[in-house]
Write an enzyme that holds these catalytic residues in place. Structure first.
Site, PDB file in Angstrom:
ATOM      1  CG  ASP A 106      -2.055   0.979   1.182  1.00 48.41           C
ATOM      2  OD1 ASP A 106      -2.312   1.571   0.098  1.00 48.41           O
ATOM      3  OD2 ASP A 106      -2.700   1.210   2.215  1.00 48.41           O
ATOM      4  CG  ASP A 150      -1.324   1.266   6.947  1.00 51.67           C
ATOM      5  OD1 ASP A 150      -2.180   1.163   6.151  1.00 51.67           O
ATOM      6  OD2 ASP A 150      -0.641   2.484   7.444  1.00 51.67           O
ATOM      7  CG  ASP A 200      -4.278  -2.621   3.254  1.00 48.39           C
ATOM      8  OD1 ASP A 200      -4.432  -2.141   2.246  1.00 48.39           O
ATOM      9  OD2 ASP A 200      -3.708  -1.601   4.167  1.00 48.39           O
TER      10      ASP A 200
END
Length: 792
Positions: free
Chosen positions: A307, A552, A556
């Protein structure tokens, strides 16, 4: 952030339990402790290492040797006991280290007690506790919403990724997590009574698929050897006692020697200890492994999905600009309606939105911090009549005030078909890598853009070095983000990610076929929904890649759940950290190479040492077949097998497994082990078989032949040890020389214990001749096996 209760009864409930009520529920066992972990207890570790199939075989062997009075051949017992104790000690040590690290990373909750809020570990909660839930929180017990509104994702429970809106009176299931919004909820079921505990207990009772190729391969080897030793042992004993006319004692010791040689007693222990030590080393570097076998998986990864926020960039976010549309249009020399309010009024409206928001994410925290520094933004706080929290699926949130509905979020999602009207005026900010939010108002004729907020995350200082490392290791990077693809591309370029200029807007990927095509063409994916992240990971796996997913945030989790290995930043949501296999406790992505190094050290070193163990297993198996076919008694005794194992396999194997090793993992684990072990195993059988036949031709005593065969096997053992240790180093030379010295010492001072006798000149001559022949045979067989392996 305050939530306003709708009635006095709810307001009273939000005061929570008092200390006496909490103590009473703890006494009644209504706390949130639940023993549903998949980790072994200390007692289970002791049992799993002690009561094994092979330990049972060794117990039977010990009893048989004692019954025939062959006490000298019990030399394997100290090794078996040491193996068992080492396994127990190392697993307990790893367990305690992980428990300490897990406590530091344990999930917490904000609870309301006696009218005040405080943070406690989730296991300290009790039934009827009132908890505050915000975006990113995992729900730690079944609960009922008292006040507020949240969007909840129950995918970890149901597999469905749809976000469900929960308001007052709705039920919340433990194990789900809050995507957006904020609410107070009262716990209705905790501990073993909660939904997630019941599911976990059911899952714990089910057989789990072994994800580690190394452990899976070793388990298969152990399984087939365990099946083979019983019939082979029966055949050897019958042939020796009934057909060769040997005594019961001689038949038992010969059979036991063959069986012990076939058992890879130290191999599984070696792998377990190597993994445990790797786990402990990573723990000292603030890397927590929920599953220690995941370091092997990560070391085999060839695609790493990351990410943008929190991985490429620092987790903290800051507001760079608050720009009103009038200002932006004037800077661009554009004509037309530039807005209806002055700067101060607009700033107040944005402040009303931000301070009333129930969103608890990095974006909103950054906006609050920026507005706190603006005196004009603190006046005129208004209370909205309706709040739609930000959703990662919608990419925006909204609020309805007395004068209308306002929006804050991704411009293309808010404006939709009218996005082209503002695309040019924001292009320069997007190209600079800013994350851009649109603040807009609903009007009768559509959405009216009011202004923009640009946010930025500083690139991590070591990002370029980290991504450069993965490039050198042929690990492809895929950046998967919910932000504007052009913005993500610019950030990825600055981080040095290869192919960052190749980006795609995931809103155009409306089918699985398009996603499958895109994963091989693009390095950067923007405007990705949580479900699409999951589909991207699956598409990469279907293309034959081993995929790791880092993240995080709660958006996700779906992708991390399906990835071969999942890595979470501890600074992110607790739900994300608990779902991951690897947690970077200091949220430093630069630790990833260290995890890869540990995996390589474990797999490469265990693979190298495993070939030593397998040489003995191949020799014993083929020598047993040779003995049965040629109607000869197995030539070695158990104590001689123990001597060979100790100095050419066990001690050097464990020492080599501790050596730093950063080489790339190549090929399949067991195939690589066999390629290294097979030439030496065949060499041993041919050399010892020829020695035994010559011994019969020259009528040499069996004791002399056994001693010569033992020394010949030691010579070949050191040949293969040197071969697999290349390139040699000072430590490796010390290991080889030290074990040769140990063997010589044992042969001179403990020769009776290991059944070594003085040999005749003919026997010594035969041993020397076959030793030289073995060197050439090993070299040519190695070339032949490698050539065959290359063809397949």
């Amino acid at each position: 952030m305050t939530i306003f209760p709708e009635d006095k009864e709810t307001e009273t409930e939000i005061r929570g339990l008092c200390a006496a009520e909490v103590e009473e529920r703890i006494r009644q066992g209504k706390d949130n402790r639940a023993d549903v972990g998949t980790g072994l207890t200390t007692a289970e570790i002791i049992r799993s290492n002690t009561f094994t199939y092979f330990n049972f075989i060794f117990l039977v062997i010990t009893i048989l040797l004692c019954l025939v009075g062959s006490f000298r051949n019990l030399t394997f017992l100290p090794i078996i006991i040491a193996n068992t104790l080492i396994g127990i000690i190392q697993e307990i040590r790893a367990k305690r280290t992980l428990e300490k690290m897990s406590i530091l990373n344990a999930p917490h909750a904000i609870v309301v007690r006696d009218g005040s809020q405080k943070q406690v570990a989730s296991e300290e909660l009790v039934e009827d506790d009132v908890i505050l839930l915000r975006a990113g929180d995992q729900i730690c017990g079944d609960a009922s919403v008292l006040s507020g509104e949240v969007m909840v994702n129950e995918s970890l429970l149901t597999g469905e990724s749809d976000e469900i809106n929960k308001t007052q009176g709705d039920e919340l299931l433990s194990g789900s997590f809050v995507v957006s919004g904020q609410c107070y909820a009262r716990l209705t079921h905790v501990g073993m009574d909660s939904y997630i505990s019941k599911l976990s207990l059911e899952a714990k009772s089910m057989e789990r698929t072994e994800q580690s190729e190394m452990i899976r391969s070793i388990n298969q080897l152990v399984k087939w050897v365990g099946i083979a030793i019983i019939p082979i042992g029966i055949v050897l004993f019958s042939q020796s006692y009934f057909f060769n006319g040997e005594t019961i004692a001689r038949s038992v010791t010969a059979t036991v020697a063959a069986v012990i040689g076939m058992i890879p007693e130290g191999l599984y222990l070696l792998a377990t200890i190597a993994l445990a030590l790797g786990t402990i080393r990573l723990a000292t570097k603030k890397v927590l492994l929920h599953d220690m076998k995941s370091i092997e998986t990560l070391s085999r990864v060839d695609v790493l999905c990351v990410d943008k926020t929190g991985t490429i960039t620092e987790p903290g976010m800051q507001v760079s600009h608050i720009l009103w549309r009038r200002q932006v249009m004037e800077e661009n020399g554009a004509e037309g309606d530039k807005g209806l309010w002055d700067r101060e009024a607009l700033q107040g409206m944005l402040a009303d939105y931000v301070y009333a928001s129930t969103d608890n994410n990095a974006t909103m925290d950054a906006l609050r911090a920026a507005l706190d520094k603006m005196p004009e933004a603190k006046a005129g706080r208004r209370r909205p009549s309706h709040i739609q929290a930000f959703s990662s699926a919608n990419k925006y949130g909204s609020m309805t005030f007395s004068d209308g509905t306002y929006f804050l979020g991704a411009p293309e999602f808010i404006m939709k078909d009218s996005y082209d009207a503002i695309a040019e005026e924001i292009a320069s900010y997007v190209q600079k890598g800013y994350r851009l939010l649109l603040f807009a108002k609903q009007e009768a004729d559509g959405i009216l853009p009011l202004g923009y907020v640009t946010l930025s995350n500083p690139i991590r200082a070591n990002a370029k070095e980290t991504f450069s490392y993965f490039k050198e290791q042929d690990v492809a990077i895929r950046v998967i983000s919910g932000d504007n693809p052009q913005t993500v591309s610019e950030v990825a370029k600055r981080a040095g990610i290869e192919g960052a200029e190749n980006y795609v807007d995931a809103t155009t990927l409306d089918s699985k076929a398009k996603i499958r095509d895109a994963v091989e063409r693009y390095a950067v994916f923007g405007r990705v929904t949580p479900k699409q992240k999951q589909l991207i990971v699956k598409a990469l796996q279907e293309a034959g890649h081993t995929v790791a997913m880092t993240g995080d945030g709660v958006n996700d989790i779906l992708a991390m759940k399906d990835a071969d290995c999942s890595v979470a930043m501890a600074s992110g949501s607790e739900a994300c950290a608990q779902a991951a296999q690897v947690v970077l406790l200091d949220s430093d992505f630069a630790k990833m190479p260290e995890v890869v190094y540990e995996g390589r050290q474990v797999v490469n070193n265990v693979g190298r040492s495993a070939s030593l163990f397998l040489v003995k297993n191949i020799f014993s198996l083929l020598m047993s077949v040779f003995s049965a076919l040629f109607m000869i008694t197995y030539p070695l005794e158990p104590s001689q097998i123990s001597l060979i194992s100790m100095f050419t396999i066990g001690i050097p194997g464990f020492l080599l497994a501790l050596e730093p090793n950063r080489e790339r993992i190549k090929g399949h684990f067991m195939r690589g082990v066999l390629v290294r072990a097979l030439p030496a195993g065949l060499t041993d059988v041919l050399a010892v078989g020829a020695l035994v036949i010559c011994g019969q031709v020259f009528s040499l005593p069996p004791e002399d032949v056994a001693t010569a065969a033992t020394l010949l096997l030691c010579v070949v053992g050191f040949m293969i040890l040197i071969k697999i240790s290349k390139p040699m180093s000072g430590i490796k030379y010390a290991i080889v020389i030290g074990n040769i010295a140990g063997l010589i010492f044992a042969g001179i001072f403990c020769h009776q214990l290991f059944a070594l006798s003085a040999m005749s000149k003919v026997c010594v001559l035969l041993m020397v001749v076959f030793a030289f022949a073995a060197e050439s045979l090993l070299r040519y067989l190695s070339l032949l096996v490698e050539k065959i392996d290359c063809k397949f």
